[in-house]
Each structure stands twice: as structure tokens, then as C-alpha cells.
Design a protein around this motif. Structure first.
Motif, PDB file in Angstrom:
ATOM      1  N   ILE A   1      38.646  20.725  54.056  1.00 11.57           N
ATOM      2  CA  ILE A   1      39.463  21.693  53.316  1.00 11.57           C
ATOM      3  C   ILE A   1      40.573  22.250  54.201  1.00 11.57           C
ATOM      4  O   ILE A   1      41.165  23.292  53.897  1.00 11.57           O
ATOM      5  CB  ILE A   1      38.605  22.853  52.764  1.00 11.57           C
ATOM      6  CG1 ILE A   1      37.834  23.551  53.898  1.00 11.57           C
ATOM      7  CG2 ILE A   1      37.653  22.355  51.687  1.00 11.57           C
ATOM      8  CD1 ILE A   1      37.164  24.852  53.465  1.00 11.57           C
ATOM      9  N   SER A   2      40.870  21.554  55.296  1.00 10.86           N
ATOM     10  CA  SER A   2      41.849  22.047  56.262  1.00 10.86           C
ATOM     11  C   SER A   2      43.264  22.116  55.688  1.00 10.86           C
ATOM     12  O   SER A   2      44.119  22.825  56.224  1.00 10.86           O
ATOM     13  CB  SER A   2      41.838  21.166  57.515  1.00 10.86           C
ATOM     14  OG  SER A   2      42.174  19.823  57.194  1.00 10.86           O
TER      15      SER A   2
ATOM     16  N   GLU B   1      44.273  31.714  52.766  1.00 10.84           N
ATOM     17  CA  GLU B   1      43.609  32.575  51.800  1.00 10.84           C
ATOM     18  C   GLU B   1      42.427  31.855  51.168  1.00 10.84           C
ATOM     19  O   GLU B   1      41.385  32.466  50.907  1.00 10.84           O
ATOM     20  CB  GLU B   1      44.583  32.986  50.695  1.00 10.84           C
ATOM     21  CG  GLU B   1      43.947  33.895  49.647  1.00 10.84           C
ATOM     22  CD  GLU B   1      44.844  34.151  48.453  1.00 10.84           C
ATOM     23  OE1 GLU B   1      44.527  35.052  47.662  1.00 10.84           O
ATOM     24  OE2 GLU B   1      45.853  33.438  48.303  1.00 10.84           O
ATOM     25  N   GLN B   2      42.585  30.541  50.954  1.00  9.62           N
ATOM     26  CA  GLN B   2      41.513  29.778  50.321  1.00  9.62           C
ATOM     27  C   GLN B   2      40.400  29.428  51.298  1.00  9.62           C
ATOM     28  O   GLN B   2      39.221  29.655  51.014  1.00  9.62           O
ATOM     29  CB  GLN B   2      42.080  28.503  49.707  1.00  9.62           C
ATOM     30  CG  GLN B   2      42.928  28.732  48.471  1.00  9.62           C
ATOM     31  CD  GLN B   2      43.487  27.430  47.932  1.00  9.62           C
ATOM     32  OE1 GLN B   2      44.335  26.798  48.540  1.00  9.62           O
ATOM     33  NE2 GLN B   2      42.983  27.016  46.786  1.00  9.62           N
TER      34      GLN B   2
ATOM     35  N   GLY C   1      34.521  41.182  49.697  1.00 10.61           N
ATOM     36  CA  GLY C   1      35.796  41.369  49.028  1.00 10.61           C
ATOM     37  C   GLY C   1      36.543  40.084  48.726  1.00 10.61           C
ATOM     38  O   GLY C   1      37.757  40.097  48.528  1.00 10.61           O
ATOM     39  N   TYR C   2      35.814  38.972  48.671  1.00 14.24           N
ATOM     40  CA  TYR C   2      36.432  37.668  48.433  1.00 14.24           C
ATOM     41  C   TYR C   2      36.502  37.343  46.948  1.00 14.24           C
ATOM     42  O   TYR C   2      37.103  36.357  46.558  1.00 14.24           O
ATOM     43  CB  TYR C   2      35.616  36.611  49.173  1.00 14.24           C
ATOM     44  CG  TYR C   2      36.324  35.309  49.480  1.00 14.24           C
ATOM     45  CD1 TYR C   2      37.590  35.284  50.041  1.00 14.24           C
ATOM     46  CD2 TYR C   2      35.703  34.092  49.227  1.00 14.24           C
ATOM     47  CE1 TYR C   2      38.225  34.089  50.329  1.00 14.24           C
ATOM     48  CE2 TYR C   2      36.324  32.883  49.525  1.00 14.24           C
ATOM     49  CZ  TYR C   2      37.583  32.896  50.073  1.00 14.24           C
ATOM     50  OH  TYR C   2      38.205  31.701  50.358  1.00 14.24           O
ATOM     51  N   PHE C   3      35.884  38.195  46.133  1.00 15.14           N
ATOM     52  CA  PHE C   3      35.899  37.996  44.678  1.00 15.14           C
ATOM     53  C   PHE C   3      36.748  39.073  44.036  1.00 15.14           C
ATOM     54  O   PHE C   3      36.546  40.272  44.260  1.00 15.14           O
ATOM     55  CB  PHE C   3      34.480  38.049  44.114  1.00 15.14           C
ATOM     56  CG  PHE C   3      34.419  37.907  42.618  1.00 15.14           C
ATOM     57  CD1 PHE C   3      34.650  36.687  42.015  1.00 15.14           C
ATOM     58  CD2 PHE C   3      34.131  38.998  41.806  1.00 15.14           C
ATOM     59  CE1 PHE C   3      34.607  36.541  40.631  1.00 15.14           C
ATOM     60  CE2 PHE C   3      34.080  38.876  40.426  1.00 15.14           C
ATOM     61  CZ  PHE C   3      34.322  37.635  39.839  1.00 15.14           C
ATOM     62  N   ASN C   4      37.728  38.652  43.233  1.00 18.52           N
ATOM     63  CA  ASN C   4      38.602  39.584  42.533  1.00 18.52           C
ATOM     64  C   ASN C   4      37.962  39.948  41.195  1.00 18.52           C
ATOM     65  O   ASN C   4      37.986  39.155  40.250  1.00 18.52           O
ATOM     66  CB  ASN C   4      39.975  38.936  42.319  1.00 18.52           C
ATOM     67  CG  ASN C   4      40.994  39.906  41.739  1.00 18.52           C
ATOM     68  OD1 ASN C   4      40.694  40.679  40.834  1.00 18.52           O
ATOM     69  ND2 ASN C   4      42.216  39.864  42.268  1.00 18.52           N
TER      70      ASN C   4
ATOM     71  N   PRO D   1      39.411  32.878  45.570  1.00 20.36           N
ATOM     72  CA  PRO D   1      40.446  31.944  46.039  1.00 20.36           C
ATOM     73  C   PRO D   1      39.990  30.497  46.124  1.00 20.36           C
ATOM     74  O   PRO D   1      40.788  29.583  45.963  1.00 20.36           O
ATOM     75  CB  PRO D   1      40.807  32.491  47.428  1.00 20.36           C
ATOM     76  CG  PRO D   1      40.460  33.940  47.365  1.00 20.36           C
ATOM     77  CD  PRO D   1      39.229  34.007  46.506  1.00 20.36           C
ATOM     78  N   LEU D   2      38.687  30.269  46.374  1.00 22.17           N
ATOM     79  CA  LEU D   2      38.201  28.904  46.547  1.00 22.17           C
ATOM     80  C   LEU D   2      36.903  28.680  45.769  1.00 22.17           C
ATOM     81  O   LEU D   2      35.807  28.754  46.324  1.00 22.17           O
ATOM     82  CB  LEU D   2      37.988  28.595  48.035  1.00 22.17           C
ATOM     83  CG  LEU D   2      37.609  27.155  48.389  1.00 22.17           C
ATOM     84  CD1 LEU D   2      38.648  26.167  47.865  1.00 22.17           C
ATOM     85  CD2 LEU D   2      37.449  27.003  49.900  1.00 22.17           C
ATOM     86  N   PRO D   3      37.007  28.384  44.473  1.00 22.71           N
ATOM     87  CA  PRO D   3      35.802  28.101  43.683  1.00 22.71           C
ATOM     88  C   PRO D   3      35.089  26.847  44.185  1.00 22.71           C
ATOM     89  O   PRO D   3      35.711  25.946  44.735  1.00 22.71           O
ATOM     90  CB  PRO D   3      36.363  27.878  42.268  1.00 22.71           C
ATOM     91  CG  PRO D   3      37.721  28.515  42.281  1.00 22.71           C
ATOM     92  CD  PRO D   3      38.235  28.333  43.671  1.00 22.71           C
TER      93      PRO D   3
END
Length: 232
Positions: free
Chosen positions: A27-28, A33-34, A114-117, A124-126
Motif C-alpha cells: 500500500i506504499s 492519510e490513507q 480518530g481514524y473513523f469519521n 481513509p482506508l477501508p
């Protein structure tokens, strides 16, 4: 311990905890943010049982019944989600114990950090984004991952890490939903728009997440899921 031996040990550890599939994904290329600065994601999942899927498919108001009777915590999908989250947390611990950095994307952890809005109900990364880069499926018209083997009948979780693992990245699969609109037809609230997913498309053109009641019928009525649970 060599990288290969460590990865094999990690693979056995995850399998022993009940995962049906495991992928080490590069995932590089994603934004900071992701990927939070991690180059690799460990994606794994558990398939739901065929008996459970047949039961839900034959009971259109299954989830409503579980909620009204306050027995949703006995639901197989709920329990499987809890299990995959627990595995992710244990993998993070395993990696940290081996002197690597890691971040579990379990539900509790992404909320806590705080990674879930919550306002927009997104992260950001499902897991499904990682799954697409693993090459195991595509995004269906119901905005969920569809795999050739299990349909959408899976629970997934992931862990991000800087451990030196051999990973790979595949191009996202093209949708195989074609002209099928079954998920849209069974959606009682009209949350599913019926549009084919394509890379970069806005989520709102696929589904209205605020109208979705998580009735699960779009999953069990999907022809790919039915192919899985009707295949003996």
C-alpha cells in the motif's frame, strides 16, 4: 530470523486464529492519510457459513427480528466481525512484540484513534480498498466487496505495518456486476443507486450510507453470494 521465516510464522499465527484467507498487500503508493506511513497491509477474512446465509436469504426481515428481540449480539455476522477485529488486535500485538510498528484497523481502534469519521461514516482506508489492491474482488453496486469465491459473504479486517514482509499490489478488478440490479431491487430504503463502480467514483453515486439499515439482503441475494452458499 529471516524475513521469509518471520512471514511464514505470521501466516501460521493468523491461520490458527481462524482466517480463511490472508494477503500481504503493498500500500506504499497510497497517500499518507490513507496508509498512515506504513508500506504494507495485512488483510485477512473469514467467510460466513452457508447455513447462516441460507437462513438470512429466506428471512427478508431477519435483521429487524434480531434487533427487535435484542439478540443481534448472537448473530453470526456480528460475532464474525468481532472475531476479525480481535485477530487484528492480536496481530498488532504480535508485530510490536517482534519490534515492528503496526496499526490494527479494528473498529474499536480506528474510533479510539480518530481514524473513523463519524459524521461521514467513513475511514481513509477501508478493508475493501486493500482487498481490491490484493486482487481478490471488485466493488459491487451495493458498495461492498464481491469475490468470485465467496460473493460478499465475508468479514474482513486489516493491520498496517512496517515489518519487512513480501507483499504485492494488483490493479483493481473491473466490476463483474454487469446489468444485474438485484441488490438495488431488494433494498427497501432505496439506498443503493444501481450504478457500476469505477475507480475514483464518489461513494454517493453508489449508495446513500445514511439510508442503509444494514438489512443484509443485498449481500445474501447477490448472485455471487448465492453461488457460494448453494455450491455443495
Amino acid at each position: 530470523m529471516t524475513t521469509t521465516h518471520f512471514q511464514e510464522e505470521l501466516l501460521v499465527e493468523i491461520k490458527n486464529q481462524g482466517a480463511d484467507f490472508i494477503h500481504f498487500v503493498d500500500i506504499s503508493h497510497l497517500s499518507g492519510e490513507q496508509n498512515k506511513g506504513y508500506p504494507t497491509a495485512i488483510l485477512f477474512g473469514i467467510a460466513l457459513s452457508k447455513t447462516y446465509l441460507r437462513k438470512v436469504a429466506g428471512t427478508p426481515d431477519y435483521v429487524e427480528q434480531m434487533k427487535s428481540s435484542k439478540t443481534i449480539e448472537n448473530d453470526e455476522f456480528y460475532l464474525t466481525e468481532m472475531k476479525t477485529d480481535g485477530i487484528a488486535n492480536r496481530i498488532e500485538e504480535f508485530l510490536v512484540e517482534n519490534k515492528f510498528e503496526a496499526y490494527s484497523q479494528s473498529e474499536n481502534n480506528i474510533i479510539k484513534t480518530g481514524y473513523f469519521n463519524k459524521e461521514h461514516r467513513k475511514t481513509p482506508l477501508p478493508h475493501k480498498t486493500i482487498a481490491m489492491h490484493a486482487g481478490i474482488g471488485w466493488i459491487g453496486k451495493h458498495n461492498l466487496l464481491v469475490t468470485p469465491k465467496y460473493g460478499s459473504a465475508i468479514s474482513m479486517c486489516s493491520v498496517l505495518t512496517n515489518a519487512p514482509l513480501k507483499s504485492k499490489r494488483e490493479e483493481p478488478m473491473d466490476s463483474r456486476c454487469g446489468d444485474c440490479t438485484i441488490c438495488r431491487k431488494v433494498c427497501k430504503t432505496g439506498a443503493i443507486k444501481g450504478n457500476l463502480w469505477e475507480y475514483g467514483i464518489a461513494r454517493e453515486k453508489i449508495i446513500d450510507v445514511f439510508s442503509c439499515t444494514t438489512c443484509f439482503q443485498c449481500v445474501v441475494q447477490c448472485p455471487w453470494t448465492q453461488k457460494y452458499f448453494n455450491n455443495n
